[in-house]
Design an enzyme around this catalytic site. Structure first.
Site, PDB file in Angstrom:
ATOM      1  N   LYS A 191      -2.206  12.226  -3.501  1.00 44.01           N
ATOM      2  CA  LYS A 191      -1.048  11.383  -3.668  1.00 44.01           C
ATOM      3  C   LYS A 191      -1.397  10.332  -4.732  1.00 44.01           C
ATOM      4  CE  LYS A 191       1.710   8.240  -2.548  1.00 44.01           C
ATOM      5  NZ  LYS A 191       2.196   7.893  -3.845  1.00 44.01           N
ATOM      6  N   GLU A 266      -8.916   1.082   3.016  1.00 43.11           N
ATOM      7  CA  GLU A 266      -9.372   0.127   2.212  1.00 43.11           C
ATOM      8  C   GLU A 266      -8.141  -0.627   1.577  1.00 43.11           C
ATOM      9  OE1 GLU A 266     -12.468  -0.231   1.898  1.00 43.11           O
ATOM     10  OE2 GLU A 266     -13.112   1.738   2.985  1.00 43.11           O
ATOM     11  N   CYS A 300      -8.238  -5.767  -5.979  1.00 49.25           N
ATOM     12  CA  CYS A 300      -8.657  -5.998  -4.547  1.00 49.25           C
ATOM     13  C   CYS A 300      -9.634  -6.920  -4.274  1.00 49.25           C
ATOM     14  CB  CYS A 300      -8.897  -4.717  -3.440  1.00 49.25           C
ATOM     15  SG  CYS A 300     -10.062  -3.942  -4.161  1.00 49.25           S
ATOM     16  N   GLU A 401      -2.351 -12.468  -0.115  1.00 43.72           N
ATOM     17  CA  GLU A 401      -2.605 -11.981  -1.557  1.00 43.72           C
ATOM     18  C   GLU A 401      -1.323 -11.932  -2.256  1.00 43.72           C
ATOM     19  OE1 GLU A 401      -3.095  -7.609  -1.162  1.00 43.72           O
ATOM     20  OE2 GLU A 401      -5.312  -7.834  -2.388  1.00 43.72           O
TER      21      GLU A 401
HETATM   22  P1  NAD Z   1       0.839  -0.142  -1.730  1.00 44.86           P
HETATM   23  O1  NAD Z   1       0.202  -0.170  -0.402  1.00 44.86           O
HETATM   24  O2  NAD Z   1       2.035  -0.389  -2.126  1.00 44.86           O
HETATM   25  O3  NAD Z   1       0.541   1.546  -2.035  1.00 44.86           O
HETATM   26  C1  NAD Z   1      -0.648   2.359  -1.920  1.00 44.86           C
HETATM   27  C2  NAD Z   1      -0.295   3.822  -1.867  1.00 44.86           C
HETATM   28  O4  NAD Z   1       0.133   4.061  -0.636  1.00 44.86           O
HETATM   29  C3  NAD Z   1       0.594   4.278  -2.895  1.00 44.86           C
HETATM   30  O5  NAD Z   1       0.296   5.608  -3.379  1.00 44.86           O
HETATM   31  C4  NAD Z   1       1.869   4.233  -2.156  1.00 44.86           C
HETATM   32  O6  NAD Z   1       2.896   5.307  -2.690  1.00 44.86           O
HETATM   33  C5  NAD Z   1       1.334   4.771  -0.765  1.00 44.86           C
HETATM   34  N1  NAD Z   1       2.427   4.493   0.110  1.00 44.86           N
HETATM   35  C6  NAD Z   1       3.311   3.464   0.366  1.00 44.86           C
HETATM   36  N2  NAD Z   1       4.121   3.437   1.403  1.00 44.86           N
HETATM   37  C7  NAD Z   1       3.323   4.575   2.157  1.00 44.86           C
HETATM   38  C8  NAD Z   1       3.707   5.140   3.483  1.00 44.86           C
HETATM   39  N3  NAD Z   1       4.584   4.706   4.368  1.00 44.86           N
HETATM   40  N4  NAD Z   1       2.927   6.225   3.769  1.00 44.86           N
HETATM   41  C9  NAD Z   1       1.826   6.529   3.154  1.00 44.86           C
HETATM   42  N5  NAD Z   1       1.771   6.189   2.109  1.00 44.86           N
HETATM   43  C10 NAD Z   1       2.447   5.431   1.471  1.00 44.86           C
HETATM   44  O7  NAD Z   1      -0.346  -0.671  -2.506  1.00 44.86           O
HETATM   45  P2  NAD Z   1      -0.333  -0.908  -4.074  1.00 44.86           P
HETATM   46  O8  NAD Z   1       0.671  -1.768  -4.898  1.00 44.86           O
HETATM   47  O9  NAD Z   1      -0.574   0.573  -4.718  1.00 44.86           O
HETATM   48  O10 NAD Z   1      -2.152  -1.371  -4.476  1.00 44.86           O
HETATM   49  C11 NAD Z   1      -2.116  -2.837  -4.293  1.00 44.86           C
HETATM   50  C12 NAD Z   1      -2.843  -2.955  -2.840  1.00 44.86           C
HETATM   51  O11 NAD Z   1      -4.051  -2.331  -2.881  1.00 44.86           O
HETATM   52  C13 NAD Z   1      -3.394  -4.461  -3.060  1.00 44.86           C
HETATM   53  O12 NAD Z   1      -3.007  -4.934  -1.433  1.00 44.86           O
HETATM   54  C14 NAD Z   1      -4.820  -4.419  -2.881  1.00 44.86           C
HETATM   55  O13 NAD Z   1      -5.573  -5.150  -2.273  1.00 44.86           O
HETATM   56  C15 NAD Z   1      -5.039  -3.146  -2.412  1.00 44.86           C
HETATM   57  N6  NAD Z   1      -6.351  -2.458  -2.679  1.00 44.86           N
HETATM   58  C16 NAD Z   1      -7.523  -2.200  -1.864  1.00 44.86           C
HETATM   59  C17 NAD Z   1      -8.557  -1.768  -2.569  1.00 44.86           C
HETATM   60  C18 NAD Z   1      -9.624  -1.770  -1.487  1.00 44.86           C
HETATM   61  O14 NAD Z   1     -10.774  -1.051  -1.818  1.00 44.86           O
HETATM   62  N7  NAD Z   1      -9.894  -2.564  -0.426  1.00 44.86           N
HETATM   63  C19 NAD Z   1      -8.821  -1.437  -3.617  1.00 44.86           C
HETATM   64  C20 NAD Z   1      -7.531  -1.495  -4.634  1.00 44.86           C
HETATM   65  C21 NAD Z   1      -6.451  -1.968  -4.118  1.00 44.86           C
END
Ligand code: NAD
Length: 512
Positions: A191, A266, A300, A401
């Site tokens: 997804k 992650e 991130c 963040e």
């Molecule tokens: P997000 O947490 O809003 O969403 C990530 C994914 O989770 C999306 O596909 C979203 O639709 C899904 N999601 C949201 N709610 C959910 C739920 N209740 N159950 C299951 N899935 C759900 O993050 P984002 O805005 O897409 O990305 C930014 C974040 O990702 C930042 O916090 C960044 O630090 C982190 N990030 C971490 C890494 C790493 O490797 N540590 C890498 C890239 C981004």
């Protein structure tokens, strides 16, 4: 590409075709049972609809899981080197399509072309690396305690895996998950983030064209609660891999635990870069600018705290701010642009709200801080590169963040003070130190509380064959990249072969 097209809105006097992408389930392109769709718009020019995607629900997830379960019965029996050859072919296909995919990515999430080419390249690198792993998947063979007995451990696939990905590395991150998973013999449902599904489609199309059979990889697009939740709850899904925010990580981790799934999280970061008095200042300034404003700060691993020793603090700020003011912001398709827009309106609002919070807390803003919305910027989510100085490490701007082009510069007394500031934080993804003193560099490697430490380079720039991930609120102890991913996508099975022709009792039948 197995998608339909229809005529999209007229943009800048011309016409464009908007792709309508369906879910990819069991090798077929199918509409969501919900009958609903959503738009993927260009954040640099929101008049442009890049593509239209299915707004899926639990029934679509169920269909994809059924397909992945059926495919697993056959895929797990394909020898790993053969599975890996398909991944190798996908790398070659991605090389041919690199420029087109980079352009799609810039249009769907805004980062500049140089960086989106890098994102596609990372998927290519991950494909070559994981293709090689298909001929290894090593396990230990050990001497048995008993005579005429053979002991070893083999890696076995887990089964159906669910992947949930963010928008900031829309091809690289799916590749870190899908490629090791399928080389290990698993089948997948992915997804992608709702802002960037197209890059996942491009990756999966390359894998399909490379011969990966139907049902091995399925894509279900949609929102977190409507697709991510049923995927995480589904009892047939045996592993969930999420990259996203720590807030979502908590929910996904708790849900996955209910059915004892493997779960890799992650999550967020608030990454420190330390600059000591003896640093190569020019190098540190250049690295800090790239770390803070590359990908519009939406990494991130973005450098969001720069901790500078007092002896060079003023000089560092003077040159850093002068350079930050010159960064060219704009549409990432323009090769001269250095920083693109925020990914969407919500992210821009978050950035602006943190700027207000920082001002209220007393941090001194010396660069940027404003939305750009006139002229060429009027249809996008643009923000000036923003720098705060004299930041107190306890302020929210130094603890939370932001995920935007906003950097905090914090003064420190010495190395010990710098490490204390760097570690006194909820997260622990990446870290960096600039120094010419090898003793201090190695002490920092030992003492920085993070999954990644760079010496004389900023906090960004991971390579696919080393472990990627972090400590504390950044994750739950798993790693992507390198052997960590192979560990996550396999189960160990210990195998004992007794060729003594008699009952031998381990720990009991031993000579005294
Ligand atoms: P997000 O947490 O809003 O969403 C990530 C994914 O989770 C999306 O596909 C979203 O639709 C899904 N999601 C949201 N709610 C959910 C739920 N209740 N159950 C299951 N899935 C759900 O993050 P984002 O805005 O897409 O990305 C930014 C974040 O990702 C930042 O916090 C960044 O630090 C982190 N990030 C971490 C890494 C790493 O490797 N540590 C890498 C890239 C981004």
């Amino acid at each position: 590409m197995a998608t339909d097209t229809l005529t999209g809105p007229a943009i800048l006097g011309g016409t464009t075709k908007t792709r309508v992408c369906k879910n990819f389930i069991d090798g077929e392109w199918v509409e969501s049972v919900s009958g609903n769709t959503f738009e993927d718009r260009n954040p640099a020019d929101t008049r442009e609809v890049v593509a239209i995607f299915q707004r899926s629900n639990k029934a679509d997830v169920d269909a994809a899981v059924d397909a992945a379960k059926r495919a697993f019965a056959k895929w797990r029996l394909v020898p790993a080197p053969r599975r890996a050859e398909m991944v190798f072919r996908a790398a070659e296909i991605l090389i041919e399509r690199k420029e087109d995919h980079a352009r799609d990515m810039t249009r769907e999430m805004g980062k500049v072309l140089k960086e989106t080419r890098g994102d596609v390249q990372e998927a290519i690198d991950a494909a070559y690396y994981n293709a090689g792993e298909g001929r290894r998947l090593f396990g230990p063979t050990v001497p048995s305690e008993l005579p005429n007995k053979f002991a070893m451990a083999v890696r076995q696939p887990i089964g159906v895996c669910g992947m949930i990905t963010p928008w900031n590395f829309p091809m690289a991150i799916p590749s870190w998950k899908l490629l090791p998973a399928i080389v290990c013999g698993n089948t997948c449902i992915i997804k992608p983030a709702q802002d960037t599904p197209l890059s996942t489609f491009n990756l999966v199309q390359a894998l399909t064209d490379a011969g990966v059979p139907k049902g091995v990889i399925n894509i279900v697009t949609g929102f977190g609660s409507e697709v991510g939740t049923p995927l995480t709850e589904h009892p047939t899904v045996r592993a969930i891999s999420l990259t996203g925010s720590s807030a979502v990580g908590k929910i996904v981790g708790a849900t996955a635990a209910q059915s004892f799934k493997h779960c890799s999280l992650e999550l967020g970061g608030k990454n420190p870069m330390i600059v000591l008095d003896d640093a190569n200042l020019e190098l540190a300034i250049e690295g800090g600018l790239w770390g803070a404003f590359g990908t519009t700060g939406q990494r991130c691993t973005a450098t969001s705290r720069i901790i500078v020793q007092k002896g060079v603090y003023r000089e560092f700020i003077e040159h850093f701010v002068a350079r930050a003011k010159k960064i060219k912001v704009g549409n990432g398709l323009d090769e001269t642009v250095e920083m693109g827009p925020a990914v969407n309106e919500n992210q821009l609002k978050t950035d602006l709200s943190y700027i207000e919070i920082a001002k209220t807390e007393g941090a001194k803003m010396v660069c940027g801080g404003n939305r750009l919305d006139k002229g060429e910027y009027q249809h996008g989510w643009f923000l000036e590169p923003t720098v705060f100085i004299d930041v107190d490490p306890k302020m929210r701007i130094a603890q939370e963040e932001v995920f935007g082009p906003v950097v905090s510069i914090i003064p420190c007394d010495d190395m010990a003070n710098a490490i204390e500031i760097a570690n006194n934080i909820e997260y622990g993804l990446s870290s960096a130190i600039y120094t010419k003193d090898v003793n201090k560099a190695f002490a920092a490697v030992r003492d920085l509380d993070a999954g990644i430490t760079y010496i004389n380079a900023p906090t960004i720039g991971a390579e696919v064959h080393l472990p990627f991930g972090g400590v504390k609120a950044t994750g739950n102890g798993h790693r992507e990249g390198g052997i960590g991913a192979i560990d996550f996508y396999t189960e160990w099975k210990a195998v004992y072969v007794d060729y003594s022709d008699k009952l031998q009792k381990a720990q009991i039948d031993r000579p005294e």
